[in-house]
Motif scaffolding. Sequence first.
Motif, PDB file in Angstrom:
ATOM      1  N   GLN A 271       0.851  -1.187   0.000  1.00 50.43           N
ATOM      2  CA  GLN A 271       0.000   0.000   0.000  1.00 50.43           C
ATOM      3  C   GLN A 271       0.892   1.243   0.000  1.00 50.43           C
ATOM      4  OE1 GLN A 271      -3.175  -0.379   3.105  1.00 50.43           O
ATOM      5  NE2 GLN A 271      -2.208  -2.362   3.416  1.00 50.43           N
ATOM      6  N   GLY A 272       0.417   2.297  -0.643  1.00 54.07           N
ATOM      7  CA  GLY A 272       1.159   3.540  -0.677  1.00 54.07           C
ATOM      8  C   GLY A 272       2.341   3.537  -1.618  1.00 54.07           C
TER       9      GLY A 272
ATOM     10  N   THR B 176      11.521  -4.601  -4.479  1.00 53.18           N
ATOM     11  CA  THR B 176      11.707  -3.205  -4.863  1.00 53.18           C
ATOM     12  C   THR B 176      10.340  -2.534  -4.976  1.00 53.18           C
ATOM     13  OG1 THR B 176      11.711  -3.714  -7.230  1.00 53.18           O
ATOM     14  CG2 THR B 176      13.849  -3.663  -6.113  1.00 53.18           C
ATOM     15  N   PHE B 177      10.310  -1.266  -4.641  1.00 57.48           N
ATOM     16  CA  PHE B 177       9.083  -0.477  -4.740  1.00 57.48           C
ATOM     17  C   PHE B 177       9.450   0.996  -4.683  1.00 57.48           C
ATOM     18  CE2 PHE B 177       9.906  -1.420  -0.332  1.00 57.48           C
ATOM     19  CZ  PHE B 177       9.703  -0.219   0.341  1.00 57.48           C
ATOM     20  N   SER B 178       8.502   1.828  -5.050  1.00 53.01           N
ATOM     21  CA  SER B 178       8.707   3.275  -4.974  1.00 53.01           C
ATOM     22  C   SER B 178       7.544   3.915  -4.239  1.00 53.01           C
ATOM     23  CB  SER B 178       8.819   3.884  -6.382  1.00 53.01           C
ATOM     24  OG  SER B 178       9.924   3.372  -7.081  1.00 53.01           O
ATOM     25  N   PHE B 179       7.815   5.003  -3.575  1.00 50.70           N
ATOM     26  CA  PHE B 179       6.762   5.798  -2.950  1.00 50.70           C
ATOM     27  C   PHE B 179       7.135   7.268  -3.041  1.00 50.70           C
ATOM     28  CE2 PHE B 179       9.734   5.181   0.523  1.00 50.70           C
ATOM     29  CZ  PHE B 179       9.685   6.367   1.240  1.00 50.70           C
TER      30      PHE B 179
ATOM     31  N   VAL C  67       3.914  -7.781  -7.969  1.00 55.56           N
ATOM     32  CA  VAL C  67       2.891  -8.474  -7.186  1.00 55.56           C
ATOM     33  C   VAL C  67       2.120  -7.430  -6.382  1.00 55.56           C
ATOM     34  CG1 VAL C  67       4.198 -10.640  -7.021  1.00 55.56           C
ATOM     35  CG2 VAL C  67       4.484  -8.909  -5.260  1.00 55.56           C
ATOM     36  N   ASP C  68       0.841  -7.727  -6.140  1.00 56.26           N
ATOM     37  CA  ASP C  68       0.028  -6.798  -5.358  1.00 56.26           C
ATOM     38  C   ASP C  68      -0.486  -7.416  -4.063  1.00 56.26           C
ATOM     39  OD1 ASP C  68      -1.909  -8.506  -6.330  1.00 56.26           O
ATOM     40  OD2 ASP C  68      -2.996  -6.970  -7.441  1.00 56.26           O
ATOM     41  N   VAL C  69      -0.075  -8.673  -3.765  1.00 57.38           N
ATOM     42  CA  VAL C  69      -0.409  -9.306  -2.501  1.00 57.38           C
ATOM     43  C   VAL C  69       0.489 -10.542  -2.351  1.00 57.38           C
ATOM     44  CG1 VAL C  69      -2.209 -10.826  -3.424  1.00 57.38           C
ATOM     45  CG2 VAL C  69      -2.316 -10.104  -1.022  1.00 57.38           C
ATOM     46  N   ILE C  70       0.797 -10.907  -1.096  1.00 58.69           N
ATOM     47  CA  ILE C  70       1.548 -12.131  -0.850  1.00 58.69           C
ATOM     48  C   ILE C  70       0.803 -12.946   0.212  1.00 58.69           C
ATOM     49  CG2 ILE C  70       3.737 -10.980  -1.394  1.00 58.69           C
ATOM     50  CD1 ILE C  70       4.420 -11.130   1.615  1.00 58.69           C
ATOM     51  N   ASP C  71       1.180 -14.189   0.364  1.00 57.61           N
ATOM     52  CA  ASP C  71       0.597 -15.047   1.389  1.00 57.61           C
ATOM     53  C   ASP C  71       1.011 -14.513   2.764  1.00 57.61           C
ATOM     54  OD1 ASP C  71      -0.029 -17.060   3.221  1.00 57.61           O
ATOM     55  OD2 ASP C  71       0.479 -18.672   1.827  1.00 57.61           O
TER      56      ASP C  71
ATOM     57  N   ILE D 180       5.673   2.827   6.803  1.00 60.92           N
ATOM     58  CA  ILE D 180       5.717   4.208   7.293  1.00 60.92           C
ATOM     59  C   ILE D 180       4.258   4.644   7.432  1.00 60.92           C
ATOM     60  CG2 ILE D 180       6.757   6.494   7.000  1.00 60.92           C
ATOM     61  CD1 ILE D 180       8.456   5.302   4.729  1.00 60.92           C
ATOM     62  N   PRO D 181       3.627   4.367   8.568  1.00 62.31           N
ATOM     63  CA  PRO D 181       2.183   4.587   8.687  1.00 62.31           C
ATOM     64  C   PRO D 181       1.730   6.000   8.353  1.00 62.31           C
ATOM     65  CG  PRO D 181       2.973   3.246  10.505  1.00 62.31           C
ATOM     66  CD  PRO D 181       4.187   3.717   9.764  1.00 62.31           C
ATOM     67  N   GLN D 182       2.495   7.030   8.752  1.00 65.72           N
ATOM     68  CA  GLN D 182       2.077   8.408   8.491  1.00 65.72           C
ATOM     69  C   GLN D 182       2.057   8.750   7.005  1.00 65.72           C
ATOM     70  OE1 GLN D 182       4.978   9.847  11.594  1.00 65.72           O
ATOM     71  NE2 GLN D 182       3.448  11.451  11.794  1.00 65.72           N
ATOM     72  N   LEU D 183       2.813   8.006   6.215  1.00 71.54           N
ATOM     73  CA  LEU D 183       2.831   8.222   4.768  1.00 71.54           C
ATOM     74  C   LEU D 183       1.973   7.199   4.035  1.00 71.54           C
ATOM     75  CD1 LEU D 183       6.613   9.071   4.132  1.00 71.54           C
ATOM     76  CD2 LEU D 183       4.702  10.640   4.541  1.00 71.54           C
ATOM     77  N   GLY D 184       1.326   6.313   4.786  1.00 68.27           N
ATOM     78  CA  GLY D 184       0.465   5.305   4.172  1.00 68.27           C
ATOM     79  C   GLY D 184       1.214   4.222   3.433  1.00 68.27           C
ATOM     80  N   VAL D 185       2.492   4.017   3.763  1.00 65.85           N
ATOM     81  CA  VAL D 185       3.322   3.028   3.077  1.00 65.85           C
ATOM     82  C   VAL D 185       3.404   1.749   3.911  1.00 65.85           C
ATOM     83  CG1 VAL D 185       5.630   2.501   2.187  1.00 65.85           C
ATOM     84  CG2 VAL D 185       4.684   4.811   1.910  1.00 65.85           C
ATOM     85  N   PHE D 186       2.973   0.634   3.327  1.00 67.67           N
ATOM     86  CA  PHE D 186       3.060  -0.680   3.966  1.00 67.67           C
ATOM     87  C   PHE D 186       3.517  -1.678   2.909  1.00 67.67           C
ATOM     88  CE2 PHE D 186      -0.111   1.665   6.325  1.00 67.67           C
ATOM     89  CZ  PHE D 186       0.164   1.372   7.654  1.00 67.67           C
TER      90      PHE D 186
END
Length: 207
Positions: free
Chosen positions: A100-101, A163-166, A114-118, A128-134
């Motif tokens: 998310q985020g 890897t991911f970006s926010f 991927v958009d979900v894992i087991d 980073i909850p304040q930025l909505g990053v999970f």
Amino acid sequence: VSVAACVAIAFYVILLMRSPETVAGEARAGQPAELTLQTVGALGPRYKRSSWVSYLVQNEDGEWIHSTHLRVPAHSLVRVTIHQYDSATGLRNPFFARPQGTTGGVMHLDGRPVDVIDPDLTSHTFAIPQLGVFVPLPGVPDNAPNQCAAAPCTLAEAHRTITFSFRTGKPGRYRWQCFVPCAAGFIAGFGGPMQTFGYMDGYVDVV
């Protein structure tokens, strides 16, 4: 409360509040800031708390630093690479099994989006909850060959690469942490390294 107990509590609070070395995300002109981290199941004999699970971050010279104090530019895109060397613990809340985020709401696991894992196969999270990053981090299979025994781990050892970006917003200090109860030997898995800066939580300074 005895004097000894007060001293012990004060020492623990100081330990929790102490901030390790800050490592800046490297940014080149016109490019996202870059952060590279790794997670390990136990730091190993080079470190004081050798049995503790931990994050490490790579500095601009390519050295692995035992720190969770990060710095990135405000109103910018940040690209994160995490080499994950620990085995699975499992999430208690499957809500965190979905990235998310992140840009596009996805992460790349070993090169594929991927958009979900087991949730049962999750080892850690970068959140980073304040930025909505999970972002959930899948564990290395227990039977994987050539597993890392001591930090810093190398790319020749068994791992998953995420890897991911926010995108950051306004300047500020933001808490980030792992939400997997991965602190073996502590009550409910949430003590020790889960509560200590420099291990499984820290700060992101957006400047």
